[in-house]
Design an enzyme around this catalytic site. Structure first.
Site, PDB file in Angstrom:
ATOM      1  N   LYS A  71      16.629  64.972  40.203  1.00  0.00           N
ATOM      2  CA  LYS A  71      16.604  65.110  41.165  1.00  0.00           C
ATOM      3  C   LYS A  71      15.275  66.254  42.028  1.00  0.00           C
ATOM      4  CE  LYS A  71      16.472  69.636  37.671  1.00  0.00           C
ATOM      5  NZ  LYS A  71      15.398  69.767  37.859  1.00  0.00           N
ATOM      6  N   ASN A 108      18.492  75.900  33.292  1.00  0.00           N
ATOM      7  CA  ASN A 108      18.366  77.162  33.665  1.00  0.00           C
ATOM      8  C   ASN A 108      19.088  78.420  34.556  1.00  0.00           C
ATOM      9  OD1 ASN A 108      15.709  77.048  35.067  1.00  0.00           O
ATOM     10  ND2 ASN A 108      15.174  78.818  34.574  1.00  0.00           N
TER      11      ASN A 108
END
Length: 312
Positions: A212, A14
C-alpha cells in the site's frame, strides 16, 4: 491558513482495526485527525491498508464454499469489496466530522485498480498467505487442480500464497485528480489498489497483494501531490530502535534514508517499506517531501512540529 497544497495520506492498519465493529469505532477518531488537515487548508487524498479486511472476506467466502453454502469469491473481487466497505466507513465518519465543524466538502471513495506487470518476477515467487487454512491433502489437491501455490503456515494448516508485484500505474489517476481539483476529499487506492494486468481485451484482475505504501507514493507522484504523509504507530522514525542508543529522526535526506536502510536500521515488515515509498516519492518529486508520523500527531507533523520528514 489556505495552502492549497495537495497531500496524499496513507493510513496504517492501527487507524482501522481488525473487525467491522472495531473499525467503525476507531474510524471516528481517525476522521478527526484527517479533518484537522482539511481545516488547515490542505487538499487531502486518503489511501489505506486492507490486510485484515480482505483476509476476513476471503476466509468467509472460502468457508462458505467449503461447506456448500456460497461461492468462493476471487481474491481481486475481495479486494474490491474491502475498498468498498472501508471507503463507506471512512466516507461516513469524515462527512459527519466535517458537518460538525461546518466545513462544506464532499467526500468520495473511488474503487481503484492498480496496474502491475504480468512479467513481474514476484509472480514466480509468491509470498503472501491469504484465505482459509486447508489440510495438506486438500491443499495438494487444489495445487494440482489450479496450479496455485499453497504452503504450510506456522503449524496452523496450508494456505494459498499470492505474489506481491510492484505497482506501475493507477488506472483511475485522472478521475482522482479531477475530483481533488473540484474540491472533493478523495479516498482511493485502498489496500494498494485492486491488482490488474493489461491484456488484449483490456484490464483483468489478478490474485496479488500490492504494497500500500508503494501505491501511495505512486499516486502522490502521478496526481502531482506536494507531500506524501504516511501515518503509522510511532510519532517519529528511529535508528537503533528499542536499543539504549535509540535516536529519533527529525529530518533526513534521501541519501541518509538509503544509508540507514542499507545498514538494516528499518524492519523489513514494517518501517522499511514506508521509508522506501517516501524515498521513491521524493526522488521523483524533488520539490515535494514526505512525512512519517502517527495519526494523532499528523496535524503537528504537517506544521513541522513533530514526525520525521524525508527531503531531497
Amino acid at each position: 491558513m489556505d495552502t492549497q497544497q495537495t497531500i496524499v495520506v496513507a493510513l496504517g492498519g492501527n487507524a482501522l482495526g481488525k473487525t467491522p465493529q472495531q473499525q467503525l469505532a476507531l474510524i471516528q477518531n481517525t476522521a478527526k485527525s484527517l479533518v484537522d488537515m482539511i481545516e488547515e487548508g490542505y487538499r487531502v487524498v486518503i489511501t489505506h491498508g486492507n490486510g485484515p479486511q480482505v483476509g476476513a472476506l476471503k476466509v468467509s467466502t472460502d468457508y462458505a464454499s467449503q461447506h456448500g453454502v456460497g461461492p468462493e469469491i476471487p481474491f481481486a473481487e475481495c479486494g474490491a469489496m474491502s475498498q468498498g466497505y472501508i471507503g463507506y466507513h471512512l466516507q461516513q465518519a469524515m462527512t459527519n466530522e466535517l458537518a460538525r465543524r461546518n466545513i462544506h466538502k464532499p467526500v468520495v471513495s473511488v474503487v481503484t485498480q492498480t496496474l502491475v506487470d504480468a512479467a513481474d518476477p514476484a509472480f514466480q515467487h509468491p509470498t503472501k498467505p491469504v484465505g482459509a487454512f486447508y489440510s495438506e491433502a486438500e491443499a495438494k489437491k487444489r495445487m494440482e487442480h489450479s496450479g496455485d501455490v499453497y504452503v504450510e503456515d506456522s503449524g496452523r494448516g496450508w494456505r494459498w500464497v499470492v505474489a506481491s508485484p510492484l505497482p506501475t500505474y493507477i488506472v483511475e489517476t485522472d478521475t482522482i485528480k479531477s475530483l481533488v481539483e473540484s474540491g472533493c476529499v478523495v479516498i482511493a487506492a485502498g489496500g494498494g489498489g485492486i491488482p490488474v494486468v493489461k491484456t488484449e481485451a483490456g484490464y483483468k484482475g489478478v490474485a496479488a497483494v500490492i504494497d500500500k505504501d508503494n501505491t501511495a507514493a505512486l499516486l502522490a507522484h502521478d496526481i502531482k501531490a506536494d507531500r506524501l504523509v504516511i501515518l503509522t504507530a510511532v510519532e517519529k522514525v528511529a535508528i537503533n530502535f528499542n536499543k539504549p542508543n535509540q535516536q529519533d529522526l527529525d529530518v533526513i535526506n534521501v541519501e541518509q534514508a538509503k544509508q540507514y536502510s542499507d545498514e538494516g536500521q528499518f524492519a523489513p515488515g514494517s518501517m522499511l517499506p514506508k521509508i522506501s515509498a517516501c524515498v521513491n516519492f521524493v526522488q521523483q518529486t524533488p520539490a515535494g517531501e514526505a512525512l512519517i508520523t502517527s495519526l494523532e500527531c499528523a496535524k503537528q507533523g504537517l506544521l513541522g512540529k513533530t514526525g520525521t520528514r524525508i527531503v531531497a
